[in-house]
Design a protein around this motif. Sequence first.
Motif, PDB file in Angstrom:
ATOM      1  N   ASP A 204       0.832  -1.200   0.000  1.00 58.77           N
ATOM      2  CA  ASP A 204       0.000   0.000   0.000  1.00 58.77           C
ATOM      3  C   ASP A 204       0.868   1.253   0.000  1.00 58.77           C
ATOM      4  N   PHE A 205       0.392   2.285  -0.677  1.00 54.93           N
ATOM      5  CA  PHE A 205       1.139   3.538  -0.693  1.00 54.93           C
ATOM      6  C   PHE A 205       0.188   4.715  -0.817  1.00 54.93           C
ATOM      7  N   LEU A 206       0.647   5.862  -0.335  1.00 56.14           N
ATOM      8  CA  LEU A 206      -0.108   7.111  -0.391  1.00 56.14           C
ATOM      9  C   LEU A 206       0.811   8.173  -0.961  1.00 56.14           C
ATOM     10  N   VAL A 207       0.428   8.740  -2.091  1.00 55.09           N
ATOM     11  CA  VAL A 207       1.269   9.731  -2.761  1.00 55.09           C
ATOM     12  C   VAL A 207       1.150  11.075  -2.056  1.00 55.09           C
ATOM     13  N   MET A 208       2.287  11.662  -1.720  1.00 60.11           N
ATOM     14  CA  MET A 208       2.315  12.987  -1.122  1.00 60.11           C
ATOM     15  C   MET A 208       2.281  14.050  -2.226  1.00 60.11           C
ATOM     16  N   ALA A 209       2.191  15.311  -1.847  1.00 57.27           N
ATOM     17  CA  ALA A 209       2.209  16.396  -2.823  1.00 57.27           C
ATOM     18  C   ALA A 209       3.550  16.407  -3.564  1.00 57.27           C
ATOM     19  N   SER A 210       3.505  16.716  -4.842  1.00 58.23           N
ATOM     20  CA  SER A 210       4.745  16.788  -5.614  1.00 58.23           C
ATOM     21  C   SER A 210       5.563  18.006  -5.197  1.00 58.23           C
TER      22      SER A 210
ATOM     23  N   THR B 286      -1.933  10.871  12.153  1.00 60.85           N
ATOM     24  CA  THR B 286      -2.957   9.919  11.706  1.00 60.85           C
ATOM     25  C   THR B 286      -2.468   9.135  10.499  1.00 60.85           C
ATOM     26  N   LEU B 287      -1.796   9.821   9.571  1.00 57.77           N
ATOM     27  CA  LEU B 287      -1.270   9.146   8.381  1.00 57.77           C
ATOM     28  C   LEU B 287      -0.182   8.149   8.754  1.00 57.77           C
ATOM     29  N   CYS B 288       0.728   8.536   9.647  1.00 60.51           N
ATOM     30  CA  CYS B 288       1.796   7.628  10.065  1.00 60.51           C
ATOM     31  C   CYS B 288       1.231   6.395  10.758  1.00 60.51           C
ATOM     32  N   MET B 289       0.257   6.597  11.633  1.00 56.88           N
ATOM     33  CA  MET B 289      -0.339   5.474  12.349  1.00 56.88           C
ATOM     34  C   MET B 289      -1.123   4.572  11.402  1.00 56.88           C
ATOM     35  N   ALA B 290      -1.754   5.155  10.399  1.00 59.08           N
ATOM     36  CA  ALA B 290      -2.473   4.341   9.417  1.00 59.08           C
ATOM     37  C   ALA B 290      -1.506   3.414   8.689  1.00 59.08           C
ATOM     38  N   ALA B 291      -0.324   3.926   8.369  1.00 54.25           N
ATOM     39  CA  ALA B 291       0.682   3.094   7.712  1.00 54.25           C
ATOM     40  C   ALA B 291       1.142   1.975   8.641  1.00 54.25           C
ATOM     41  N   LEU B 292       1.441   2.315   9.872  1.00 50.95           N
ATOM     42  CA  LEU B 292       1.957   1.321  10.813  1.00 50.95           C
ATOM     43  C   LEU B 292       0.910   0.274  11.179  1.00 50.95           C
ATOM     44  N   GLU B 293      -0.370   0.627  11.090  1.00 52.40           N
ATOM     45  CA  GLU B 293      -1.446  -0.299  11.447  1.00 52.40           C
ATOM     46  C   GLU B 293      -2.047  -1.006  10.238  1.00 52.40           C
ATOM     47  N   GLY B 294      -1.401  -0.852   9.062  1.00 53.65           N
ATOM     48  CA  GLY B 294      -1.859  -1.552   7.867  1.00 53.65           C
ATOM     49  C   GLY B 294      -3.114  -0.991   7.250  1.00 53.65           C
ATOM     50  N   GLN B 295      -3.386   0.290   7.481  1.00 55.10           N
ATOM     51  CA  GLN B 295      -4.613   0.902   6.958  1.00 55.10           C
ATOM     52  C   GLN B 295      -4.333   1.978   5.909  1.00 55.10           C
ATOM     53  N   LEU B 296      -3.120   2.008   5.389  1.00 54.62           N
ATOM     54  CA  LEU B 296      -2.752   3.068   4.452  1.00 54.62           C
ATOM     55  C   LEU B 296      -3.553   2.989   3.160  1.00 54.62           C
ATOM     56  N   GLY B 297      -3.895   1.772   2.737  1.00 56.98           N
ATOM     57  CA  GLY B 297      -4.665   1.612   1.501  1.00 56.98           C
ATOM     58  C   GLY B 297      -6.059   2.183   1.588  1.00 56.98           C
ATOM     59  N   GLU B 298      -6.545   2.401   2.811  1.00 55.79           N
ATOM     60  CA  GLU B 298      -7.889   2.959   3.009  1.00 55.79           C
ATOM     61  C   GLU B 298      -7.838   4.435   3.373  1.00 55.79           C
ATOM     62  N   THR B 299      -6.658   5.032   3.285  1.00 54.98           N
ATOM     63  CA  THR B 299      -6.456   6.398   3.781  1.00 54.98           C
ATOM     64  C   THR B 299      -6.185   7.351   2.627  1.00 54.98           C
ATOM     65  N   GLU B 300      -6.722   8.551   2.728  1.00 51.33           N
ATOM     66  CA  GLU B 300      -6.450   9.609   1.760  1.00 51.33           C
ATOM     67  C   GLU B 300      -5.871  10.815   2.484  1.00 51.33           C
ATOM     68  N   ALA B 301      -5.090  11.596   1.764  1.00 50.08           N
ATOM     69  CA  ALA B 301      -4.524  12.820   2.329  1.00 50.08           C
ATOM     70  C   ALA B 301      -5.177  14.035   1.674  1.00 50.08           C
ATOM     71  N   GLU B 302      -5.453  15.041   2.483  1.00 51.83           N
ATOM     72  CA  GLU B 302      -5.997  16.302   1.972  1.00 51.83           C
ATOM     73  C   GLU B 302      -4.892  17.355   1.934  1.00 51.83           C
ATOM     74  N   TRP B 303      -4.968  18.217   0.924  1.00 50.22           N
ATOM     75  CA  TRP B 303      -3.927  19.225   0.724  1.00 50.22           C
ATOM     76  C   TRP B 303      -4.533  20.605   0.560  1.00 50.22           C
ATOM     77  N   PHE B 304      -3.857  21.598   1.121  1.00 47.72           N
ATOM     78  CA  PHE B 304      -4.255  22.971   0.842  1.00 47.72           C
ATOM     79  C   PHE B 304      -3.943  23.261  -0.631  1.00 47.72           C
ATOM     80  N   PRO B 305      -4.829  23.969  -1.333  1.00 44.40           N
ATOM     81  CA  PRO B 305      -4.620  24.186  -2.769  1.00 44.40           C
ATOM     82  C   PRO B 305      -3.530  25.198  -3.091  1.00 44.40           C
ATOM     83  N   GLN B 306      -3.081  25.954  -2.086  1.00 47.90           N
ATOM     84  CA  GLN B 306      -2.075  26.972  -2.344  1.00 47.90           C
ATOM     85  C   GLN B 306      -0.715  26.360  -2.701  1.00 47.90           C
ATOM     86  N   ASN B 307       0.140  27.211  -3.226  1.00 52.45           N
ATOM     87  CA  ASN B 307       1.522  26.841  -3.518  1.00 52.45           C
ATOM     88  C   ASN B 307       2.401  27.200  -2.330  1.00 52.45           C
TER      89      ASN B 307
END
Length: 430
Positions: free
Chosen positions: A201-207, A304-325
Motif C-alpha cells: 500500500d502507498f499514499l502519494v504525497m504532494a509533488s 494519523t497518516l503515520c499510524m495508518a501506515a503502521l497499522e496496515g490501513q494506508l490503503g484505506e487512507t487519503e490525504a488532503e492538501w491545501f490548494p495553495q503553492n
Amino acid sequence: MIGSGGREHALAWKASLSPDVSAVFVAPGNAGTALEKKTTNVPLQPSDFEGLLTFALHEQIDLVIVGPEDVLVGGIVDQFREAGISCFGPTQNAARLEGSKEFSKDFMTRHKIPTAWFRSFSDLEEARDYLKYQDFPLVIKADGLAAGKGVVICQDMSQAEQCIEEMLSGKAFDGAGEKIVIEEFLHGEEASFICMVNGQDFLVMASSQDHKAAYNGDTGPNTGGMGAYSPAPVIDSQMRETVIERVIKPTINGLVEDGISYTGFLYAGIMIQDGIPNVLEFNCRMGDPESQVIMMRLKSDLVTLCMAALEGQLGETEAEWFPQNALGVVMASRGYPGDYEKGHRIDGLETASDNNTKVFHAGTRLIGGKVTTSGGRVLCITALARNIVEAQKDAYRAASSIKWQGGWHRDDIGYRAVYRCQTSNEYSVD
C-alpha cells in the motif's frame, strides 16, 4: 522525532498540530523546535540508539518518526520495533535503497525501473580505464551516504579523474565513496516524488521540486538542498499517473518480490525528459527542504497518516492538501557547502513569520536565549500563497528581514515554476 534539521522541525511542527498529540519530543532538535508549542528538545544524538530507546520506553512514547537517513541505514527502526514501539521508517534492510547506490541501481535494473545506465567500481585503475570510453558530462556518485553531496556532475575527463581519485581514496565524503557508481548524465527537469508506504500500500504525497545546486541558475556544487517548492508543475496529472505506473508500483512490487518489508517515506528523485520519467535515486526518508513545503501544504493530520501506515490501513487512507503553492528558501552560512562558519547570532526572526509564512530551523541552537548558527544550512523560510509567484515574493520578503554575519541564499528558488506561471497565467496547480 529523531533528528535536528529543517526536515525534523517541519515534521515535529506538523505532528504538534494534531489534536491527538499532547507532546512532541525532538532528539536532539534545534532552536526552532525548542521554541515550538508542545515541543521539547531532548539532549540525545540520533546515533545513541540505546539512549533514545530508554527515553522512549520511560516516556511511554506512542509514535517515533525518524528523520535522518544515516540512522535508518544503521537499523534504528529494527531496534525500536523489537522493543514494541511504533516507529515510522524503513528497517535497515529496506533502507539499503538509499544506503547503497550500487544496491539501488541493481534493484532498479532487476525490476525494470527506468534509470540511467551505470557501472560500479571500487578499483581506481578499472574506473579510470572505463572513463576513457565515456561521453561527457557524466555523473559520479559515492556509493554510501554523503549528506546529499555525494553526487558530482563531471564535465570532462580531468574533472572525472580527480573525482574518482578523491572518492576511491576515501578522502571524500568520509569514506562513503570508497565504492562509486559512474552513470549516464540525464537531461530534463527534476522533481521529487514522495510516498508513504506500508508493504504493497502507498499514499502519494504532494509533488515538489528542490534546488540541489548551490548557486543561481542551478550552478555550482551539489548541496543538501537550497530551496524547494510544491506542487511541481512538471508533475501534472498525466505525469503523476505515469510515475506511479512506471516507478512506484514496480518499486513496491520489487521490494515485496525481494522479501523486503518497507514501511515509511519512499522518495524517488525523478528526471523527466520528453514525458519520460527516469529515477535518479531513491531516498528512504522525507526530503529536505521538500518536507518544509510539503508539510505547509498538508491539510491532513500527519500523525494519523503515520499510524495508518503502521497499522496496515494506508490503503484505506487519503490525504488532503491545501490548494495553495508553497515555496521555501534556504539560508546558509558563509562557506557552505564547504567549511562554514558557526556561532553567529541571528536577528530578525521575530518579524519573519506570519499566518502564511513559517521559518523552519536547521543548523541553529539557543545560546543564552539567543538563536545562533550551528550548521551549514541554517533556516528555510517557507511561504504559502495562492500561486507560486506570490509564494516566492512572500518567502524572499521574509528572508530579507533575517540577518547574521555571512548569511546568504540563492535568489531564484522556484524560477521554473514562476516562469510557467507568468507566461501561462496559471495561478495554482493541483
